[in-house]
Design a protein around this motif. Structure first.
Motif, PDB file in Angstrom:
ATOM      1  N   PRO A 177     -17.203  39.599 -11.603  1.00 31.21           N
ATOM      2  CA  PRO A 177     -16.500  39.856 -12.866  1.00 31.21           C
ATOM      3  C   PRO A 177     -16.815  41.249 -13.408  1.00 31.21           C
ATOM      4  CG  PRO A 177     -18.441  38.521 -13.282  1.00 31.21           C
ATOM      5  CD  PRO A 177     -18.314  38.637 -11.785  1.00 31.21           C
ATOM      6  N   LEU A 178     -15.972  41.683 -14.333  1.00 26.96           N
ATOM      7  CA  LEU A 178     -16.164  42.976 -14.962  1.00 26.96           C
ATOM      8  C   LEU A 178     -17.375  42.929 -15.893  1.00 26.96           C
ATOM      9  CD1 LEU A 178     -14.456  45.656 -14.888  1.00 26.96           C
ATOM     10  CD2 LEU A 178     -13.636  44.992 -17.157  1.00 26.96           C
ATOM     11  N   ARG A 179     -18.126  44.031 -15.913  1.00 22.38           N
ATOM     12  CA  ARG A 179     -19.209  44.219 -16.878  1.00 22.38           C
ATOM     13  C   ARG A 179     -18.879  45.443 -17.723  1.00 22.38           C
ATOM     14  NH1 ARG A 179     -24.669  44.981 -14.704  1.00 22.38           N
ATOM     15  NH2 ARG A 179     -25.364  43.915 -16.612  1.00 22.38           N
ATOM     16  N   CYS A 221     -16.532  36.842 -18.294  1.00 25.72           N
ATOM     17  CA  CYS A 221     -15.977  35.708 -17.564  1.00 25.72           C
ATOM     18  C   CYS A 221     -14.806  35.133 -18.370  1.00 25.72           C
ATOM     19  CB  CYS A 221     -17.047  34.640 -17.339  1.00 25.72           C
ATOM     20  SG  CYS A 221     -18.399  35.186 -16.258  1.00 25.72           S
ATOM     21  N   TRP A 275     -20.852  52.047 -12.545  1.00 25.47           N
ATOM     22  CA  TRP A 275     -20.457  52.311 -13.930  1.00 25.47           C
ATOM     23  C   TRP A 275     -19.569  53.546 -14.012  1.00 25.47           C
ATOM     24  CZ3 TRP A 275     -21.033  48.609 -17.286  1.00 25.47           C
ATOM     25  CH2 TRP A 275     -22.065  47.686 -17.125  1.00 25.47           C
ATOM     26  N   HIS A 300     -17.524  50.699 -17.659  1.00 22.67           N
ATOM     27  CA  HIS A 300     -17.448  49.390 -17.023  1.00 22.67           C
ATOM     28  C   HIS A 300     -17.809  49.477 -15.542  1.00 22.67           C
ATOM     29  CE1 HIS A 300     -13.449  51.260 -16.664  1.00 22.67           C
ATOM     30  NE2 HIS A 300     -13.225  50.503 -15.593  1.00 22.67           N
ATOM     31  N   PRO A 337     -19.233  34.167 -12.640  1.00 25.02           N
ATOM     32  CA  PRO A 337     -20.380  34.938 -12.157  1.00 25.02           C
ATOM     33  C   PRO A 337     -20.394  35.124 -10.640  1.00 25.02           C
ATOM     34  CG  PRO A 337     -21.077  33.341 -13.811  1.00 25.02           C
ATOM     35  CD  PRO A 337     -19.644  33.018 -13.470  1.00 25.02           C
ATOM     36  N   ALA A 354     -25.239  45.530 -21.526  1.00 23.46           N
ATOM     37  CA  ALA A 354     -23.943  45.238 -20.919  1.00 23.46           C
ATOM     38  C   ALA A 354     -23.562  43.784 -21.144  1.00 23.46           C
ATOM     39  CB  ALA A 354     -23.987  45.540 -19.428  1.00 23.46           C
ATOM     40  N   GLU A 355     -22.252  43.541 -21.204  1.00 28.34           N
ATOM     41  CA  GLU A 355     -21.726  42.181 -21.286  1.00 28.34           C
ATOM     42  C   GLU A 355     -20.914  41.883 -20.040  1.00 28.34           C
ATOM     43  OE1 GLU A 355     -19.665  40.998 -24.775  1.00 28.34           O
ATOM     44  OE2 GLU A 355     -21.080  42.001 -26.149  1.00 28.34           O
ATOM     45  N   THR A 356     -21.060  40.670 -19.519  1.00 28.42           N
ATOM     46  CA  THR A 356     -20.280  40.204 -18.381  1.00 28.42           C
ATOM     47  C   THR A 356     -19.099  39.392 -18.901  1.00 28.42           C
ATOM     48  OG1 THR A 356     -22.227  40.130 -16.955  1.00 28.42           O
ATOM     49  CG2 THR A 356     -20.316  38.841 -16.264  1.00 28.42           C
ATOM     50  N   SER A 405     -18.344  46.587 -11.795  1.00 27.87           N
ATOM     51  CA  SER A 405     -18.313  45.216 -11.277  1.00 27.87           C
ATOM     52  C   SER A 405     -19.056  45.169  -9.956  1.00 27.87           C
ATOM     53  CB  SER A 405     -16.872  44.711 -11.099  1.00 27.87           C
ATOM     54  OG  SER A 405     -16.197  45.433 -10.082  1.00 27.87           O
ATOM     55  N   ARG A 435     -10.374  37.258  -6.831  1.00 26.49           N
ATOM     56  CA  ARG A 435     -10.458  37.759  -8.211  1.00 26.49           C
ATOM     57  C   ARG A 435      -9.273  38.712  -8.406  1.00 26.49           C
ATOM     58  NH1 ARG A 435     -13.550  42.555 -10.909  1.00 26.49           N
ATOM     59  NH2 ARG A 435     -11.681  43.380  -9.924  1.00 26.49           N
TER      60      ARG A 435
END
Length: 256
Positions: free
Chosen positions: A161-163, A186, A106, A201, A157, A182-184, A203, A214
């Motif tokens: 991917p970015l979180r 996609c 993070w 953020h 997933p 947190a949100e993932t 990953s 990616r």
């Protein structure tokens, strides 16, 4: 929720299908040519004989990359958020190649590229990255910047991917962020993420058996040319200009 409302509330928003599959294919092909031409450049990041997992200084290695932000729909969104004097000030490339994945903890994005290090003031912690001076920017500047992440592959997933932490762009230090889930993120190839630099953020690694790239072109944009304390941007390429014929000549703009 409208994309601008989400950007203001959460600090990020996804613009779907900004680039069509043929456009993404053309970008990938041009990037492959750039990597071949600059294989020995320190700005191209490779490890232990593997493929490039990242690159810096793309505005020098690949000047036409600025054409991405001049795609009509994206250019209009950037001008709406940053104003008519906005410019691209740094471009990076990221990949998580099959068998050569990586992860980041993070963090927030504080570094900006400048022409030279100056006396201490609003900018701090001078460093050199691939031969380019960088400094840590104050909140007042970062709040007037926007990151554009053009996805050359789908983010799933399985490929790291970015979180993101929604709303964290309102705080300069990660320890001050509100406790939110947190949100993932996609998405599909051709989608574009707009994100404030101060969004916290991270990953993770790609799944070992996924066999997926990616690839992302990461373009940092500022509201205008001005910087305090006598500093100057290392690069500044205006957003609000037509895409010229030498920027992605194999792409036929759909709306121009």
């Amino acid at each position: 929720m409208h994309w601008r409302d989400q950007l203001d509330a959460d600090g990020f928003t996804m613009l779907p299908t900004v680039f069509a599959p043929d456009e993404i294919g053309a970008v990938i092909a041009e990037w492959a040519e750039v990597t071949r031409a600059h294989a020995a450049d320190e700005a191209l990041l490779t490890g232990a004989g593997g493929p490039a997992y990242g690159a810096r200084n793309l505005l020098e290695l690949w000047p036409g990359v600025v054409g991405l932000v001049r795609a009509p729909g994206l250019r209009d969104a950037l001008v709406e958020v940053l104003g008519p004097d906005a410019g691209v000030v740094r471009v990076l490339y990221f990949d998580k190649p099959p068998g050569h994945s990586w992860a980041l903890p993070w963090h927030k994005d504080y570094s900006v590229a400048v022409t030279a290090h100056g006396p201490p003031g609003v900018f701090t912690k001078p460093t050199m990255k691939a031969g380019v001076p960088h400094v840590i920017a104050p909140r007042e500047l970062l709040d007037r910047m926007l990151t554009v992440r053009v996805h050359l592959d789908a983010a799933t997933p399985d490929n790291g991917p970015l979180r993101v932490i929604p709303g964290s762009h309102r705080f300069y230090h990660p320890g001050d962020d509100e406790p939110r889930a947190a949100e993932t993120l996609c998405c599909h190839a051709g989608d574009v993420l707009l994100m404030r630099p101060l969004v916290t953020h991270a990953s993770g690694h790609s799944a070992p058996a996924a066999g997926l790239h990616r690839r992302i072109v990461h373009l940092e944009c500022a509201a205008d040319l001005g910087l305090p304390d006598g500093y100057a941007w290392k690069w500044f390429r205006r957003v609000n200009e037509p895409r010229s014929d030498d920027q992605f000549p194999s792409i036929h703009p759909r709306n121009e």
